[in-house]
Design an enzyme around this catalytic site. Sequence first.
Site, PDB file in Angstrom:
ATOM      1  N   SER A  90      11.587   6.663  42.436  1.00  0.00           N
ATOM      2  CA  SER A  90      11.024   6.802  41.091  1.00  0.00           C
ATOM      3  C   SER A  90       9.882   7.815  41.091  1.00  0.00           C
ATOM      4  O   SER A  90      10.084   8.991  41.377  1.00  0.00           O
ATOM      5  CB  SER A  90      10.586   5.433  40.577  1.00  0.00           C
ATOM      6  OG  SER A  90      10.332   5.446  39.197  1.00  0.00           O
ATOM      7  N   ASP A 116      20.085   2.949  34.546  1.00  0.00           N
ATOM      8  CA  ASP A 116      18.635   2.890  34.797  1.00  0.00           C
ATOM      9  C   ASP A 116      17.880   2.788  33.472  1.00  0.00           C
ATOM     10  O   ASP A 116      17.919   3.717  32.664  1.00  0.00           O
ATOM     11  CB  ASP A 116      18.194   4.143  35.561  1.00  0.00           C
ATOM     12  CG  ASP A 116      16.776   4.032  36.101  1.00  0.00           C
ATOM     13  OD1 ASP A 116      15.948   3.338  35.484  1.00  0.00           O
ATOM     14  OD2 ASP A 116      16.500   4.656  37.142  1.00  0.00           O
ATOM     15  N   HIS A 127      17.428   0.466  37.900  1.00  0.00           N
ATOM     16  CA  HIS A 127      16.317   1.163  38.554  1.00  0.00           C
ATOM     17  C   HIS A 127      16.060   0.479  39.891  1.00  0.00           C
ATOM     18  O   HIS A 127      15.192  -0.400  40.001  1.00  0.00           O
ATOM     19  CB  HIS A 127      15.076   1.105  37.655  1.00  0.00           C
ATOM     20  CG  HIS A 127      14.001   2.071  38.033  1.00  0.00           C
ATOM     21  ND1 HIS A 127      14.167   3.433  38.002  1.00  0.00           N
ATOM     22  CD2 HIS A 127      12.721   1.866  38.454  1.00  0.00           C
ATOM     23  CE1 HIS A 127      13.040   4.032  38.360  1.00  0.00           C
ATOM     24  NE2 HIS A 127      12.158   3.094  38.650  1.00  0.00           N
TER      25      HIS A 127
END
Length: 214
Positions: free
Chosen positions: A113, A159, A190
């Site tokens: 991320s 996601d 995610h």
Amino acid sequence: MATLEFLAFPDPPIAADHTLLLLHGWGANAADLISLGPLLAPRAQIYAAAAPFPHPYVTQGRMWYDLSQHNALSGSLLLDERATDLATSEAALREWIASLPIDLSRTILGGFSQGGALTLAVGLTLPLAGLLVFSGYLVRPPGVTATSPPVLMIHGTADPVVPFASAQASWQALQTAGVKGAFHALPMAHEINGEAIAIARQFIEKTLPKMNSD
């Protein structure tokens, strides 16, 4: 700026032939990814860095930059001019990498991320063996050099945090800039699931072909 805090595995570090550096996501810390390292590169020396800024909401959480100061999650690759915290983190990450007793040509840098965004922002300018980007994105058009490493991007099509479109736009920008590597779209959210780990491990083994030799 002082070098970043980090965790190592094994600890104390060993004289390994290759190294894996890992950068956590927004609100996590160095402990979040250190256990992932042996699954990706069982015979590597692994270091996981902690971002320099405290997270505003999560106790013991850290962040590389304030998410309110950039618009990459909207699919744009443009960085907000106010995002000086990202520049601070980039400088700190470069200093930390330079402080480690490692061979960059035998080192993989990876992140999840927000850590994936830092991986691209800094890693493309270093002569590393490769970059791993889990659920990540570009925060600016890529700065590519003659020694930019290959990139593996893995992103979930479902996601809800970093839109899949942002990952696609980032990968397209990397390809346009001449970056080599691969993009894998997986049916996940995610996260880093088992399939993502297997794909990343194959990338590492291919990028560092001597890693499994005695």
